[in-house]
Motif scaffolding. Structure first.
Motif, PDB file in Angstrom:
ATOM      1  N   PHE A   1       9.853 -56.703 -25.138  1.00 38.87           N
ATOM      2  CA  PHE A   1       9.569 -56.003 -23.888  1.00 38.87           C
ATOM      3  C   PHE A   1       9.254 -56.993 -22.773  1.00 38.87           C
ATOM      4  O   PHE A   1       9.775 -56.876 -21.655  1.00 38.87           O
ATOM      5  N   ALA A   2       8.411 -57.973 -23.068  1.00 38.13           N
ATOM      6  CA  ALA A   2       8.036 -58.958 -22.056  1.00 38.13           C
ATOM      7  C   ALA A   2       9.242 -59.791 -21.619  1.00 38.13           C
ATOM      8  O   ALA A   2       9.417 -60.083 -20.430  1.00 38.13           O
TER       9      ALA A   2
ATOM     10  N   CYS B   1      -0.420 -56.530 -17.431  1.00 38.17           N
ATOM     11  CA  CYS B   1      -1.593 -55.752 -17.029  1.00 38.17           C
ATOM     12  C   CYS B   1      -2.107 -56.155 -15.650  1.00 38.17           C
ATOM     13  O   CYS B   1      -2.843 -55.392 -15.011  1.00 38.17           O
ATOM     14  N   CYS B   2      -1.733 -57.332 -15.156  1.00 37.22           N
ATOM     15  CA  CYS B   2      -2.062 -57.761 -13.792  1.00 37.22           C
ATOM     16  C   CYS B   2      -0.793 -58.013 -12.984  1.00 37.22           C
ATOM     17  O   CYS B   2      -0.795 -58.817 -12.040  1.00 37.22           O
ATOM     18  N   ARG B   3       0.286 -57.361 -13.374  1.00 37.42           N
ATOM     19  CA  ARG B   3       1.586 -57.479 -12.707  1.00 37.42           C
ATOM     20  C   ARG B   3       2.085 -58.921 -12.665  1.00 37.42           C
ATOM     21  O   ARG B   3       2.809 -59.323 -11.765  1.00 37.42           O
ATOM     22  N   GLY B   4       1.668 -59.699 -13.649  1.00 42.59           N
ATOM     23  CA  GLY B   4       2.145 -61.071 -13.749  1.00 42.59           C
ATOM     24  C   GLY B   4       1.383 -62.067 -12.909  1.00 42.59           C
ATOM     25  O   GLY B   4       1.707 -63.253 -12.898  1.00 42.59           O
TER      26      GLY B   4
ATOM     27  N   ALA C   1       1.562 -54.931 -22.539  1.00 36.19           N
ATOM     28  CA  ALA C   1       0.995 -55.308 -21.244  1.00 36.19           C
ATOM     29  C   ALA C   1       0.381 -56.703 -21.283  1.00 36.19           C
ATOM     30  O   ALA C   1       0.471 -57.458 -20.314  1.00 36.19           O
ATOM     31  N   VAL C   2      -0.245 -57.043 -22.404  1.00 36.79           N
ATOM     32  CA  VAL C   2      -0.854 -58.371 -22.529  1.00 36.79           C
ATOM     33  C   VAL C   2       0.225 -59.442 -22.645  1.00 36.79           C
ATOM     34  O   VAL C   2       0.166 -60.481 -21.977  1.00 36.79           O
ATOM     35  N   MET C   3       1.224 -59.206 -23.484  1.00 34.45           N
ATOM     36  CA  MET C   3       2.283 -60.194 -23.649  1.00 34.45           C
ATOM     37  C   MET C   3       3.069 -60.371 -22.349  1.00 34.45           C
ATOM     38  O   MET C   3       3.419 -61.507 -21.976  1.00 34.45           O
ATOM     39  N   SER C   4       3.345 -59.287 -21.644  1.00 28.07           N
ATOM     40  CA  SER C   4       4.072 -59.386 -20.376  1.00 28.07           C
ATOM     41  C   SER C   4       3.282 -60.189 -19.359  1.00 28.07           C
ATOM     42  O   SER C   4       3.858 -60.946 -18.568  1.00 28.07           O
ATOM     43  N   GLU C   5       1.967 -60.040 -19.371  1.00 22.35           N
ATOM     44  CA  GLU C   5       1.135 -60.821 -18.461  1.00 22.35           C
ATOM     45  C   GLU C   5       1.229 -62.307 -18.792  1.00 22.35           C
ATOM     46  O   GLU C   5       1.296 -63.154 -17.896  1.00 22.35           O
ATOM     47  N   LEU C   6       1.251 -62.607 -20.063  1.00 23.03           N
ATOM     48  CA  LEU C   6       1.385 -64.001 -20.488  1.00 23.03           C
ATOM     49  C   LEU C   6       2.750 -64.570 -20.098  1.00 23.03           C
ATOM     50  O   LEU C   6       2.870 -65.770 -19.823  1.00 23.03           O
TER      51      LEU C   6
END
Length: 434
Positions: free
Chosen positions: A389-390, A173-176, A161-166
């Protein structure tokens, strides 16, 4: 002691056995044992003077305490001199390795063009995040800064979730929509990273007020939740810092103010920016204990954090903790880091908190080299998985563009037909193509 701690320094607003108007003042956080430890980042000796003031016939003193003595007293009835159990040691090591490996991967992804904007890494400061946050319950809250990735990981936000946000992906975690400086997770009570210095402190103070209100007004007896407010040395000359310390002490809020003093506010040396570089001494001015601790030693940080958390849960109010630490990279990945003295950087690099913990675990027979390598391998796989995943996740849909902007988006983000205006092909007509 089982570890070679340098002394921590503690300042209380009142001496332990003092009285005011016949009432006993029970300051049970630390005993008044003085030490001669100088401020680690200073090029000169800084004197710790007892501050005396008249309050009727009461003399106010600021005792200074060594955390090693506090820990020693606690362990005196124990047959073991170890500060942690094997399970605790492995948990601390895994969390610190996760933080370091994750940030190293962020640097790679940033330079490959996978991340945008400013990215501030936490390398070198892992002992602070791990030492404090791993002691919290899920219901406890954390408020961070723009250097927030590792705080999020320590609080339990998944690496994916953290990496995807980045990466700016919808699975973040904040939907990008938050990016590097604005990590948030309602599920994990991570109340946000904040890009402007000091702006998170009032939010943390409000969260602590919520805990106190629920317990004392709504009579939720089991609500003993604690809030951590993390911020840097550069923030401590800002108004929000002083206003919130005053409010927290006035209302005895269950909050711990954690100063991550890495000695540099971007390119400004802490010693040049403030009249008294000993930030922890500001605590007693507001009636709360002030603590200076070696932020490069996770075990030492952990012991101080335990006391501050327990004090907050007992309803005894806030604590100001100054963790002297050091970032191993520039202020952000856009910073060439040319202003700091190479000798200073080398001195702190030699005190790497992960290396120190690893040495302690092995020398104390709490873990073998093989066990620690297994943890490192596991974390490498977690971080690699987070990147994959990200990278494979979808970006946010255009319909998300105006969400969380207006309380009532009708007439703004939503048209008369109930559809998002940004979905209209003519929505961007006349603007530059993005």
């Amino acid at each position: 002691m089982a570890t070679a701690y340098s002394s921590a320094k503690f300042v209380q607003p009142l001496s332990l056995n003092s009285t005011i108007n016949g009432r006993s003042c029970d300051n049970s956080l630390f005993d008044p044992l003085k030490t001669g430890t100088s401020f680690l980042g200073s090029t000169r000796k800084l004197r710790v003077n007892s501050v005396l003031s008249n309050q009727g016939n009461v003399r106010r003193r600021l005792p200074v305490v060594a955390v090693s003595e506090v820990v020693k007293e606690k362990k005196v009835k124990s047959s073991s001199n170890l500060l942690i159990t094997k399970q605790e040691g492995l948990e601390l090591y895994e969390d610190m390795i996760l933080g370091r490996s994750f940030e190293d991967m962020c640097a790679q992804m940033y330079y490959r063009g996978k991340m945008f904007g400013f990215v501030h890494l936490y390398n070198g400061q892992e002992a602070v995040s791990t030492g404090f946050i791993k002691l919290l319950k899920k219901e406890d809250s954390v408020v961070s800064t723009y250097r927030d990735h590792v705080h999020a990981l320590s609080k339990g936000v998944p690496a994916r979730a953290v990496m995807s946000e980045l990466f700016g992906k919808a699975t973040g975690c904040c939907r990008g929509q938050g990016g590097s400086m604005h990590m948030f997770s309602k599920e994990h009570n991570l109340l946000g990273g904040f890009a402007f210095i000091g702006e998170g402190i009032p939010v943390a103070t409000g969260a602590a007020f919520t805990s106190k209100y629920r317990r004392e007004v709504l009579k939720e007896a089991d609500c003993d939740h604690v809030t951590f407010a993390f911020f840097g040395d550069g923030t401590c000359n800002n108004g929000q810092f002083f206003e919130c310390l005053n409010m927290a002490a006035l209302w005895k809020l269950p909050i711990v103010f954690v100063v991550e003093n890495n000695l540099w506010a971007i390119g400004m040396s802490h010693l040049r920016a403030t009249s008294d570089p000993q930030i922890y001494k500001k605590g007693p001015a507001f009636g709360m204990p002030g603590v200076h601790v070696d932020g490069m030693d996770v075990l030492k940080v952990r012991e101080v954090a335990k006391e501050a958390i327990e004090r907050a849960r007992r309803g005894e109010g806030p604590t100001l903790v100054e963790c002297e630490t050091y970032r191993f990279r520039g202020h952000s990945l856009a910073d060439p880091d040319e202003l700091r003295d190479p000798a200073e950087k080398a001195r702190y690099a030699a005190r790497d908190p992960i290396t120190a913990l690893k040495k302690y675990l092995i020398e104390s027979s709490l873990a073998s080299e093989a066990e620690l390598k297994a943890i490192e391998k596991k974390i490498d796989e977690v971080v690699e998985d987070a990147v994959e995943f990200a990278d494979e996740s979808a970006p946010p849909p255009r319909s998300q563009l105006l969400e969380n902007v207006f309380a009532d988006p009708k007439g703004f983000g939503i048209g008369p037909d109930g559809r998002y205006r940004c979905e209209d092909p003519k929505f961007t007509e006349g603007t530059a193509h993005v």
